[in-house]
Design a protein around this motif. Structure first.
Motif, PDB file in Angstrom:
ATOM      1  N   THR A   1      85.374  57.199  71.693  1.00 36.73           N
ATOM      2  CA  THR A   1      84.459  56.313  72.398  1.00 36.73           C
ATOM      3  C   THR A   1      85.231  55.316  73.253  1.00 36.73           C
ATOM      4  OG1 THR A   1      82.844  56.521  70.623  1.00 36.73           O
ATOM      5  CG2 THR A   1      82.571  54.664  72.107  1.00 36.73           C
TER       6      THR A   1
ATOM      7  N   MET B   1      73.271  54.466  70.761  1.00 36.88           N
ATOM      8  CA  MET B   1      73.768  55.310  71.821  1.00 36.88           C
ATOM      9  C   MET B   1      72.980  56.596  71.800  1.00 36.88           C
ATOM     10  SD  MET B   1      77.585  56.732  72.476  1.00 36.88           S
ATOM     11  CE  MET B   1      78.130  55.218  73.182  1.00 36.88           C
TER      12      MET B   1
ATOM     13  N   CYS C   1      86.733  56.725  76.615  1.00 37.77           N
ATOM     14  CA  CYS C   1      85.828  57.155  77.684  1.00 37.77           C
ATOM     15  C   CYS C   1      85.735  56.098  78.778  1.00 37.77           C
ATOM     16  CB  CYS C   1      84.428  57.407  77.128  1.00 37.77           C
ATOM     17  SG  CYS C   1      84.291  58.865  76.091  1.00 37.77           S
TER      18      CYS C   1
ATOM     19  N   PHE D   1      74.059  52.287  75.663  1.00 30.09           N
ATOM     20  CA  PHE D   1      74.984  53.324  76.131  1.00 30.09           C
ATOM     21  C   PHE D   1      74.462  54.717  75.814  1.00 30.09           C
ATOM     22  CE2 PHE D   1      77.493  49.585  75.058  1.00 30.09           C
ATOM     23  CZ  PHE D   1      78.265  49.404  76.192  1.00 30.09           C
ATOM     24  N   HIS D   2      74.826  55.683  76.657  1.00 31.68           N
ATOM     25  CA  HIS D   2      74.635  57.094  76.317  1.00 31.68           C
ATOM     26  C   HIS D   2      75.724  57.919  76.991  1.00 31.68           C
ATOM     27  CE1 HIS D   2      72.463  57.496  80.183  1.00 31.68           C
ATOM     28  NE2 HIS D   2      72.761  58.769  80.088  1.00 31.68           N
ATOM     29  N   PHE D   3      75.991  59.055  76.396  1.00 28.57           N
ATOM     30  CA  PHE D   3      77.025  59.933  76.934  1.00 28.57           C
ATOM     31  C   PHE D   3      76.489  60.733  78.104  1.00 28.57           C
ATOM     32  CE2 PHE D   3      80.661  59.488  74.326  1.00 28.57           C
ATOM     33  CZ  PHE D   3      80.195  58.990  73.124  1.00 28.57           C
TER      34      PHE D   3
ATOM     35  N   ILE E   1      80.756  57.533  79.557  1.00 28.48           N
ATOM     36  CA  ILE E   1      79.620  56.896  78.889  1.00 28.48           C
ATOM     37  C   ILE E   1      78.873  56.106  79.948  1.00 28.48           C
ATOM     38  CG2 ILE E   1      78.899  55.206  77.161  1.00 28.48           C
ATOM     39  CD1 ILE E   1      81.471  55.857  75.621  1.00 28.48           C
TER      40      ILE E   1
ATOM     41  N   THR F   1      72.585  60.552  72.931  1.00 23.54           N
ATOM     42  CA  THR F   1      73.376  61.694  73.375  1.00 23.54           C
ATOM     43  C   THR F   1      72.482  62.900  73.515  1.00 23.54           C
ATOM     44  OG1 THR F   1      73.912  62.421  71.152  1.00 23.54           O
ATOM     45  CG2 THR F   1      75.466  60.884  72.179  1.00 23.54           C
TER      46      THR F   1
ATOM     47  N   VAL G   1      83.393  53.983  81.216  1.00 21.14           N
ATOM     48  CA  VAL G   1      82.007  53.519  81.255  1.00 21.14           C
ATOM     49  C   VAL G   1      81.609  53.336  82.717  1.00 21.14           C
ATOM     50  CG1 VAL G   1      80.400  51.686  80.593  1.00 21.14           C
ATOM     51  CG2 VAL G   1      82.222  52.381  79.018  1.00 21.14           C
TER      52      VAL G   1
END
Length: 124
Positions: free
Chosen positions: A14, A1, A17, A68-70, A78, A3, A19
């Protein structure tokens, strides 16, 4: 992931959140994180797809952690870096039939499918 604000995040945060795709389409929520018992690394996330998204119902998808990334402005979002078409065609499973068997093979296959290189820890 990936960030933009590098700090640890709890699994419960996590999983709470939302998506979304890069096109701001709500996909669902992360249901669980699968952790390699040897290295402690998160090897994949189990994505619970919202009913109606991709017309998949309650399908679960295993995606590499690197997918995934924030969101940089919204700490409760996410982003999944996978095209909608790839998610539509992705092999999934239901809540009563989680992946079993040789996990290293399964993990390698899902990284290959989504186009992410699997990180491996090498001995010193």
């Amino acid at each position: 992931m990936n960030t933009d604000y590098h700090f640890p995040i709890s699994s419960s945060t996590t999983c709470s959140c939302t998506v979304k795709t890069a096109r701001d389409e709500k996909v669902g929520k992360i249901k669980d994180l699968m952790i390699d018992s040897e290295t402690g690394d998160v090897v994949y996330a189990v994505l619970a797809v919202d009913e109606g998204f991709l017309n998949l119902g309650t399908k679960l998808l295993a995606l590499p952690w690197q997918a995934f990334h924030f969101h940089t402005q919204q700490k409760d979002v996410i982003i999944v870096n996978v095209e909608k078409e790839k998610l539509e065609a992705a092999p999934g499973f239901d809540s009563d039939n989680w992946p079993k068997g040789p996990q290293h093979e399964f993990i390698d296959d899902l990284h290959t499918y989504y186009g992410f290189e699997r990180r491996r820890i090498t001995a010193l």
